[in-house]
Design an enzyme around this catalytic site. Structure first.
Site, mmCIF file in Angstrom:
data_model
loop_
_atom_site.group_PDB
_atom_site.id
_atom_site.type_symbol
_atom_site.label_atom_id
_atom_site.label_comp_id
_atom_site.label_asym_id
_atom_site.label_seq_id
_atom_site.Cartn_x
_atom_site.Cartn_y
_atom_site.Cartn_z
ATOM 1 C CB THR A 1 12.614 37.382 12.060
ATOM 2 O OG1 THR A 1 12.117 36.592 13.150
ATOM 3 C CG2 THR A 1 11.625 38.509 11.827
ATOM 4 C CG HIS A 2 17.293 36.774 9.021
ATOM 5 N ND1 HIS A 2 18.381 36.027 9.358
ATOM 6 C CD2 HIS A 2 17.137 37.679 10.029
ATOM 7 C CE1 HIS A 2 18.869 36.437 10.529
ATOM 8 N NE2 HIS A 2 18.129 37.439 10.949
ATOM 9 C CG LEU A 3 10.318 36.791 6.484
ATOM 10 C CD1 LEU A 3 9.181 37.420 7.249
ATOM 11 C CD2 LEU A 3 9.830 35.581 5.703
ATOM 12 C CD GLN B 1 19.329 34.281 6.178
ATOM 13 O OE1 GLN B 1 18.830 34.796 7.164
ATOM 14 N NE2 GLN B 1 20.363 34.799 5.557
#
Lengths: 457, 594
Positions: free
Chosen positions: B520-522, B348
């Site tokens: 941490t938005h993988l 992101q």
């Protein structure tokens, strides 16, 4: 009518009776927590009578004292610390050598209702047989069938009593029983006094009989018997009990401030089912009574209990009705923390209980107008501040809430200050306490804090 | 170390986070015996969220108490295919969770639905701008599922999470001042929106004045106490700011631990085994059917857990890793452009802008809620015309003040160019902490042929498995998108009356840097879709190749969106569970013919 002098909540009771009923310490609460998921006997393939017996066992809260976490169901072993030593609850599973497997039904009935063991020895009145004396033959029969056919026999042996001679002798209990335990017939008759109101009749039976509410909530005399075993005997019945392990049972009568005067029947039913209501949440010794017992009772029985309790007039009739006062709320909102304990309250308590003392029921219980807070004996409140409290999951309310303890981070003086603030705020009218009040209760903390079971949410 | 085979169960779920907990609840409701395996420890609000000791920024955000420990397994990272990847040894750029609750325990709480156009991005872009609009090397794809299909599951999840928000339309009728670009809803939010903090309030007024459409960010931080559909209770958020990285001591941030697991733990059909590290999924000799999983328990014993159905519900890249080490699906090869597992790995694209208000305005950045705030979506998804702009994607812009704590404030210091120490640093830091408003462009990141996941040829984890390798860098399309949207923020900070503004934006040529936290938005790596040649999972998140394996998580996103992933992950979990319950359990096999 008893005078208000004998209403338990009227004056602060400083002596701690350690020899009555349960040691309602944290062990019991933890027992409750772990047992809620493991101790419920499965109702598959058991006879209707045994099922009825299981229900009666719950109404009578047998498991609270006879089932310990990590041990077989009903294998006993709960310690009772008495002045002359420690005694342990017995194994009441149907094991022939270690439990009650050899009991006939009449011996069983004799033990439950009269406190006489199969060998003729008297039981310590930690077992509430003066209340169980009221149980019907049908319920006793069902209970017997349940214990002998459904409960799994356990060979566990509770530790031996640590009492030494001559105090280990049981025969003086016969004398006590002769004075204070009603005959089963007489007891049943006195409890079965309501003939026109089915709900009152059922409620009186459950409260005075199997529920043995008075064992904690009725004051005891110097000779340790409950001052009244039924509502008709005296207005001291359920007017608030002596401290047990530092917990002070409140009045279940109609006192406006310290009893159930402002609770509705719906509140009481919700409390007994979920342990949480708009009026307050369960803590201390009552927790196990709900976890093991009342949460399993059906709507009709819970309503009957509530109906009966609401029929009991105040013992202490002199209480001016509680009315919310916003004085402290306004002061806190204005940043005025000059009142004793106000700053501590704002820092430690207000996040959950709010500056207005209303908190967020049923998540976090209110302090404004809470009968526990207005109890003249500050013990319960001090204990909760010191050790925190766990509101366990119930069948119909699966969330566990934990209040942290402040015993390690607050001094006796600070606890006394904040408790005094809570007792005097928002219309609560109870007097200040001193650090000595707190120091005395610290002795119970080791027991309360040393838990290993942690609620997992 | 013994090898033990346990009794077979109906369903084994790998991972104790949101996806796993939702699947466990749904499948036990369907009468299935479910075992959930979680590599980390049990978590408890009483311990991890103890008040006041858990309010410890050093322990929570800098020593990463409830995040993954990288000693036993991690990933390797490189920027492009010509480099040699090195292990990610210290948590920084992204922070996966560990322990029961997973990332669902340490998340912030932003709980968004998805923009319907994002679900069909490829079709939408082609229809609006033509196929040639898609840059070379960009793997633009559709999800294979529509918003209308997912809507009931978004609704269901919000009622479980206790989401606070304000709707725009419900059943086609305008009901409030919610996001004017949001798709229609079948019901309102279960709780009203959280209140605006000062910065969000100023931002809302200014965005409105400029002509944008501000709305309250839907947040799974309860604005009031709440009892959810499972009877689980939440306390009300008090804006303490200890959301991201913490177990909420008020029980007010939704987590699997607070919102779902209490309703499962006393169910005899459910068993959770913490400290169970799943090594691989076991396949039969045909490689088309899973027989269960093998895991290591806390004693070091190797446990074989047979199951009829395997649900991978671990963190995004752990799901992909488990598929690769287990031989499920064909591994992606970017050179030959074949295979699907590891393809379309996305991140992101976030940058932060800071506005300094008049010294009379105190922005109280120390208070906050993880999910609350004010956003506008005028430059998100396909809400604006990309034709003349020549890029794909977008960003919501928001003030999402999650509580800036002391160490973070000190580290952030003052505006760029401020000394890192001394009296100038001190006065700028104090000025910034006291009077600044921070706002993010929280943008999408598209998928590219040369951005992917595969197994590292060199590095192995403590269990002897090859580490997962990330090949990732920022691409021109996404940087242009970011710069365009950030440029639009200036008008807002002006309208706010800011005395100074720093527009934080991505720079061309600046590579992905793992040393700084981004998000941490993988996503992606095992994506859903309609075509087995470009997706690892069908539209029900079922593996094309092994029909009794479902893979739930943001791994299923074909490309990034401007939104936080949890809302979409939860809806996909309920969507997949619904079809497993309605169709698969009655007739196990592929839910979509291959």
């Amino acid at each position: 009518m008893e005078t208000s002098k004998t209403c338990q909540n009227k004056k602060y009771i400083s002596c701690y009776l350690t020899s009555d009923r349960k040691r309602l310490g944290f062990t019991v609460i933890i027992a409750a927590l772990t047992c809620i998921f493991s101790c419920s006997a499965s109702a598959e393939n058991i006879s209707p009578v045994a099922q009825q017996g299981e229900y009666v066992a719950r109404a009578a809260d047998c498991a609270a004292c006879h089932t310990l976490p990590g041990h077989d169901q009903f294998s006993g072993g709960l310690p009772f610390d008495l002045p002359f030593g420690t005694i342990f609850s017995s194994n009441i599973s149907p094991d022939r050598d270690h439990g009650i497997g050899r009991y006939t039904e009449s011996q069983f009935s004799q033990a439950v209702r009269q406190g006489i063991r199969a060998d003729g020895a008297p039981l310590y009145p930690a077992m509430p047989y003066p209340s169980y004396a009221r149980m019907t033959d049908a319920d006793i029969h069902a209970l017997y069938i349940y214990f002998t056919t459904t409960v799994r026999p356990s060979p566990e042996t509770p530790p031996a009593s640590t009492a030494t001679w001559p105090l280990s002798m049981r025969w003086p209990l016969h004398v006590w029983q002769a004075f204070f335990v009603p005959s089963a017939e007489q007891a049943r008759k006195s409890t079965a006094r309501f003939t026109e109101d089915d709900m009152l009749a059922r409620g009186a039976y459950l409260v005075e009989g199997p529920g043995h509410c008075g064992a904690c909530h009725t004051p005891r005399a110097m000779t340790l018997q409950e001052k009244a075993l039924t509502a008709q005997e005296s207005a001291v019945f359920l007017s608030g009990g002596n401290s047990v392990d530092g917990w002070t049972p409140t009045s279940l009568r109609g006192e406006n401030r310290t009893g159930l005067g402002r609770w509705s029947e719906v509140d009481i039913v919700g409390f007994l089912r979920n342990g949480r209501t708009a009026r307050g949440s369960v803590f201390g010794g009552m927790t196990s009574a709900i976890v093991h017992g009342t949460q399993y009772l059906n709507d009709k029985d819970l309503s009957s209990i509530a109906h009966f309790l609401k029929s009991l007039p105040a013992c202490d009739k002199d209480q001016p009705p509680w009315q919310y006062s916003p004085t402290e709320t306004i002061a806190l909102h204005n940043g005025d923390t000059s009142a004793r304990g106000a700053r501590l309250y704002a820092d430690r308590c207000a996040a959950c209980h709010r500056t207005d003392g209303y908190a967020y029921p049923t998540t976090f219980p209110p302090l404004a107008g809470n009968p526990v807070v207005m109890n003249p004996a500050p013990d319960s409140l001090i204990q909760i501040v010191l050790a925190g409290s766990t509101l366990p999951a119930m069948r119909s309310s699966p969330t566990t809430f934990v209040m942290p303890g402040f015993g390690k981070t607050m001094t006796d003086q600070q606890v006394a200050d904040v408790v005094s603030f809570i007792r005097a705020s928002w219309g609560n009218d109870t007097g200040p306490i001193s650090k000595e009040n707190v120091r005395r209760l610290r002795k119970f903390q080791s027991k309360i804090i040393s838990h290993t079971q942690i609620p997992l949410n | 170390m013994a090898t033990i085979t346990r009794k077979s169960v109906n369903v084994v779920i790998v991972g104790g986070g949101w996806a796993g907990s939702i699947m466990a609840k749904e499948l036990t409701e369907a009468g299935q015996h479910v075992v959930m395996l979680e590599r980390g420890a049990e978590r408890s609000t009483a311990v991890d969220g103890a008040y006041p000791t858990s309010l410890d920024e050093l322990e929570g955000n800098f020593r990463f108490k409830i995040f993954q420990k990288l000693q036993k397994t991690t990933v390797t990272i490189r920027n492009n295919i010509t480099q040699t990847a090195l292990p990610y040894r210290q948590l920084a750029a992204f922070l996966p969770g560990e322990g029961v609750g997973g990332a669902g325990l340490h998340w912030s709480g932003v709980h968004l639905r998805i923009a319907p156009d994002d679900l069909a991005m490829r079709s939408t872009v082609i229809a609006k701008y033509g196929k040639s609009f898609i840059p070379d090397g960009m793997n633009l794809q559709d999800y294979g599922v529509t918003y209308a299909e997912l809507e009931p599951f978004f609704d269901k999840a919000e009622k479980v999470f206790g989401t606070s928000g304000e709707a725009y339309t419900v059943n086609g009728k305008i009901v409030g001042k919610g996001n004017a670009f949001a798709p229609d809803r079948s019901d309102d939010f279960p709780l009203p929106p959280l209140k605006d903090v000062t910065g969000a309030h100023l931002f809302r007024k200014a965005a409105e004045a400029v002509g944008y459409h501000p709305y309250s960010i839907p947040a799974a931080n309860a604005s009031r106490q709440y009892t959810n559909t499972y009877g689980a209770q939440m306390g009300p958020c008090n804006f303490c700011g200890y959301c991201s990285g913490y177990a909420c001591y008020m029980y007010s941030k939704a987590s699997p631990n607070v919102n779902i697991l209490p309703a499962l733990r006393n169910n005899p059909l459910f068993e959770i085994r913490p400290n169970a590290t799943v090594l691989h999924v076991n396949l039969d000799s045909t490689k088309s059917r899973a027989t269960g999983v093998t895991y290591l328990d806390d004693k070091g014993d190797k446990i074989i857990q047979p199951a009829e159905l395997v649900i991978l519900a671990a963190f995004q890249f752990n799901n992909v890793h488990l598929m690769l080490v287990s031989g499920i699906g064909s591994p992606y090869d970017p050179v030959a452009n074949t295979g699907v597992v590891g393809r379309n790995f996305v991140y992101q694209n976030i940058s932060t802008t800071t506005a300094w208000m008049d010294p009379s305005v105190y922005t109280n950045q120390f208070i906050g809620t993880g999910g609350g705030g004010v956003a506008f979506d005028d430059f998100n998804s396909e809400n604006f015309d990309h034709g003349p702009l020549g890029f794909i994607g977008g960003s919501p812009v928001w003030v999402n003040q999650a509580g800036v704590k002391a160490i973070a404030a000190a580290k952030a210091g003052g505006p760029p160019g401020t000394p890192r120490w001394g009296s100038a640093w001190k006065s700028e830091m104090i000025d910034t902490y006291t009077h600044a408003v921070r706002m993010d462009a929280h943008g999408s990141n598209m998928a590219y042929r040369d951005v992917f996941l595969d197994l590292d040829p060199t590095w192995k984890d403590a269990f002897g498995r090859p580490l997962l390798r990330m090949t990732f860098d920022w691409k021109e399309n996404d940087i242009r998108m970011n710069r365009y949207v950030v440029g639009k923020i200036e008008a807002v900070t002006k309208a706010m009356g800011a005395r100074r503004t720093h527009l934080g934006m991505k720079e061309f040529g600046q590579p992905f840097d793992t040393r700084f936290y981004q998000t941490t938005h993988l996503g992606g790596g095992a994506v859903m879709g309609d075509d087995p040649k470009s997706s690892a999972l069908n539209r029900y998140l079922q593996c094309w190749d092994v029909s009794n394996v479902f893979v739930i998580g943001s791994n299923a996103f074909p490309q990034g969106t401007g939104y936080n992933p949890t809302g979409m992950v939860a809806a996909l979990a309920y969507w997949s569970a619904h079809h497993i319950r309605m169709t698969y359990l009655k007739n196990p096999g592929p839910l979509v013919p291959v």
